[in-house]
Design an enzyme around this catalytic site. Structure first.
Site, PDB file in Angstrom:
ATOM      1  N   HIS A 259      35.347   7.553  57.661  1.00 40.39           N
ATOM      2  CA  HIS A 259      33.797   7.401  57.733  1.00 40.39           C
ATOM      3  C   HIS A 259      33.153   8.523  57.444  1.00 40.39           C
ATOM      4  CE1 HIS A 259      29.981   6.221  60.444  1.00 40.39           C
ATOM      5  NE2 HIS A 259      30.432   5.139  59.680  1.00 40.39           N
ATOM      6  N   LYS A 261      31.437  11.299  54.866  1.00 35.69           N
ATOM      7  CA  LYS A 261      30.543  11.178  53.668  1.00 35.69           C
ATOM      8  C   LYS A 261      30.441  12.706  53.183  1.00 35.69           C
ATOM      9  CE  LYS A 261      28.785   6.949  55.770  1.00 35.69           C
ATOM     10  NZ  LYS A 261      29.568   6.744  56.714  1.00 35.69           N
ATOM     11  N   HIS A 490      20.119   5.369  59.399  1.00 34.95           N
ATOM     12  CA  HIS A 490      21.595   5.552  59.430  1.00 34.95           C
ATOM     13  C   HIS A 490      22.120   6.900  59.610  1.00 34.95           C
ATOM     14  CE1 HIS A 490      25.481   4.767  57.471  1.00 34.95           C
ATOM     15  NE2 HIS A 490      25.184   3.933  58.224  1.00 34.95           N
ATOM     16  N   LYS A 492      22.812  10.283  61.636  1.00 33.59           N
ATOM     17  CA  LYS A 492      23.293  10.587  62.955  1.00 33.59           C
ATOM     18  C   LYS A 492      22.833  11.901  63.252  1.00 33.59           C
ATOM     19  CE  LYS A 492      26.053   7.011  61.490  1.00 33.59           C
ATOM     20  NZ  LYS A 492      25.704   6.596  60.172  1.00 33.59           N
TER      21      LYS A 492
END
Length: 607
Positions: A259, A261, A490, A492
């Site tokens: 996950h 990025k 999107h 966090k």
């Protein structure tokens, strides 16, 4: 079965409850679905989940809302792009609910992010798919003056180097100080030699087109977590590009995902690291609220420099190398060597990663929420009466939290987030207020994208109905401060604030959603931390920015007007968060919403 809470009623049949456990909901979107249903007019598909397919199908055949009498509420007063019908959409079941929801053989379950689908140009009034796709390629073009503005922005007075992505359809002044991926990859930032892209959902063709023409044939390493059919699809996408190579992240624990990025950009002039929250697909860079940390340009060290040279006060260099070493990949060994050769001493953030594994002893504090606990104990100042300082967590997906808060949220996870200084005080019963920011159904309905924005908020009914207790912690998404109330988050973020929300003890931007898979969960009487997924974020602590008071001030003005001062941190949404009202419901992707139209006049029926 009727489930009821203060935040909505849902009827769930027994078959619905077990649907995700028994269905192969993560099959990739391949030949079993037509190109049109995958939201593409031609070319390779990148992997889509079963739930995304359902959403794409609905997007290809939108359900218009016809009963005008049901809702008299006007759409929000925001700049709207013309109808996005025909643009396609992808959606999935929750990425972050591995234990209870995904009992079938391992698949890449974090497909919460929507797939790349053709969007229409802001000025496009046509509905021809091929025309839309062509126009989309021209959607973000940088003029020389804009490029110079971006360069000034990055080299100017932004001590935090924290940015939002540009959002199409909001007032332009809110995009000053924001970045598109084409800005990040611009020649102004450096003359590219090679790059590495770490990500979860990737559209290879789109990614290549984000690089300037002169850099498109430079070596590009893609680090991913795909397997089987999904991996084959990814490879197929890259076939036309001889410069692209792959590194498959090992995911040895069931339901884990890659996950993270991150971009590693090697230039003739040095090296840059970018840690962010967006998938490498067009939709994630279009009308969502996303976060980016952009490193300084790291110069090359003189030849013969010692191994410890170029380290920052935050230990960023060795922590980044440790994170890359966890992949145990020869392809990443080359990047580790390159990082060793550069001077990262200007870095002022702490790296906070998760890597899959079961960790004991001192290794337990290397990753996940125990890593955050260690950093806060070592580097955050203990402020008097800090017990009352609330926590804020903001995310786009939610995993299974257990039967009540004591199972994880208000025990081990909270204990890590409230750590400060060397005090060992544990707050076991949610004594510290916790504000969880997650969009409501109305947030999604009134967003720039309309209901399809919910494709990147994969909270499922199967998980939600097992943890109604959690919803009492929920707060609405609102970002008037950055003009992004209607750009569904999107990003966090996690932070700790004073009771009046004026002071900020620390701030974290990360890929990690609210889940045990991302943050880790203690096992074996607390002697072992088990993490399923790869995640990465950066932590901002006042001490690393020369502030001895132990806190930042919260930047209250419309951002980024206070970017010249390290005293004011640019929190990207409104504080204090507003708690859900009695009629508010958290967005749940896999139930229908037909009572009121979204901003494009459509309803949401996911199946």
């Amino acid at each position: 079965m009727l489930q009821e809470s203060a935040h909505g009623k849902w009827t769930v049949s027994s078959s619905d409850e077990s649907a995700e456990e028994n269905s192969d909901s993560e099959k990739p979107c391949t030949s079993s679905l037509s190109d049109a249903a995958c939201g593409r007019t031609s070319g390779p598909q990148y992997p889509c989940s079963e739930a995304r397919k359902a959403a794409q199908k609905r997007k290809a055949s939108p359900l218009k809302f016809t009963d005008e009498s049901v809702s008299t509420e006007a759409p929000p007063a925001v700049k709207q792009r013309p109808s996005q019908e025909g643009s396609g959409w992808c959606l999935s079941s929750s990425d972050e609910e591995p234990e209870d929801q995904q009992k079938h053989v391992h698949k890449e379950t974090v497909k919460e992010e929507e797939c790349d689908v053709p969007e229409e140009h802001p000025l496009n009034l046509f509905k021809d798919d091929k025309l839309s796709e062509n126009l989309k390629e021209e959607e973000y073009n940088v003029t020389p003056s804009e490029a110079q503005d971006t360069w000034d922005l990055v080299t100017g007075g932004n001590p935090f180097r924290f940015f939002l992505t540009k959002v199409s359809g909001i007032e332009q002044n809110y995009n000053s100080g924001a970045l598109h991926i084409k800005d990040i990859l611009s020649p102004l930032f450096g003359t590219l030699i090679s790059s590495a892209q770490f990500n979860y959902c990737i559209d290879v063709g789109w990614l290549v087109r984000q690089y300037p023409q002169e850099f498109r044939k430079k070596p590009l390493l893609i680090v991913h977590g795909e397997r089987r059919e999904s991996k084959a699809e990814l490879m197929a996408q890259a076939r036309p590009y001889e410069n692209i190579s792959f590194c498959q992240a090992k995911l040895d624990i069931a339901f884990g995902t890659h996950h993270t990025k991150m971009m590693l950009l090697l230039y003739e002039e040095g090296l840059r690291v970018v840690i962010h929250t967006s998938n490498l697909i067009a939709d994630d860079w279009h009308q969502k609220t996303q976060g980016i940390w952009l490193s300084p340009l790291y110069p090359r060290l003189p030849q013969g420099a010692s191994g410890s040279a170029g380290e920052s006060a935050t230990n960023f260099k060795s922590d980044l190398i440790s994170y890359l070493a966890a992949y145990n990949s020869p392809a990443l060994k080359e990047w580790i060597d390159l990082i060793q050769e550069h001077d990262l001493s200007e870095t002022r953030v702490y790296l906070l990663g998760s890597t899959p594994g079961r960790y004991q002893g001192s290794d337990k504090e290397k990753w996940g929420h125990l890593r955050l606990r260690k950093l806060l104990k070592e580097h955050a100042l203990s402020i008097a009466a800090q017990e009352s300082w609330p926590l804020v967590g903001q995310f786009s997906s939610i995993g299974s939290m257990g039967a009540d808060g004591s199972k994880w949220l208000c025990s081990e996870f909270q204990e890590s987030l409230v750590a400060a200084g060397s005090s060992v005080t544990a707050f076991r019963k949610c004594d510290v207020p916790i504000h969880l920011v997650y969009p409501t159904v109305n947030n999604v309905r009134q967003s720039l994208e309309g209901y399809p924005a919910g494709g990147s908020l994969p909270y499922s009914i199967q998980t939600a109905q097992k943890q109604l207790w959690l919803h009492s912690y929920f707060h609405k998404w609102s970002a008037e401060v950055t003009g992004r109330t209607h750009a569904i988050p999107h990003i966090k973020t996690y932070m700790r604030l004073s009771p009046d929300f004026q002071k900020l003890a620390w701030f974290l931007v990360t890929s990690a959603n609210l889940s045990k898979a991302a943050w880790g969960a203690l096992e074996k009487n607390g002697s072992q931390l088990m993490i399923r997924s790869y995640e990465l974020g950066v932590l901002f602590l006042p001490s690393a920015f020369g502030l001895d008071k132990g806190y930042f001030h919260v930047g209250r003005e419309k951002l980024p007007e206070r970017k010249d001062s390290a005293t004011y941190f640019p929190v990207p949404y409104d504080l204090p968060p507003e708690q859900y009202g009695s009629k508010d419901q958290p967005w749940i992707w896999n139930i229908p919403y037909t009572d009121a139209p979204d901003t494009h006049g459509n309803m949401w029926v996911p199946s």
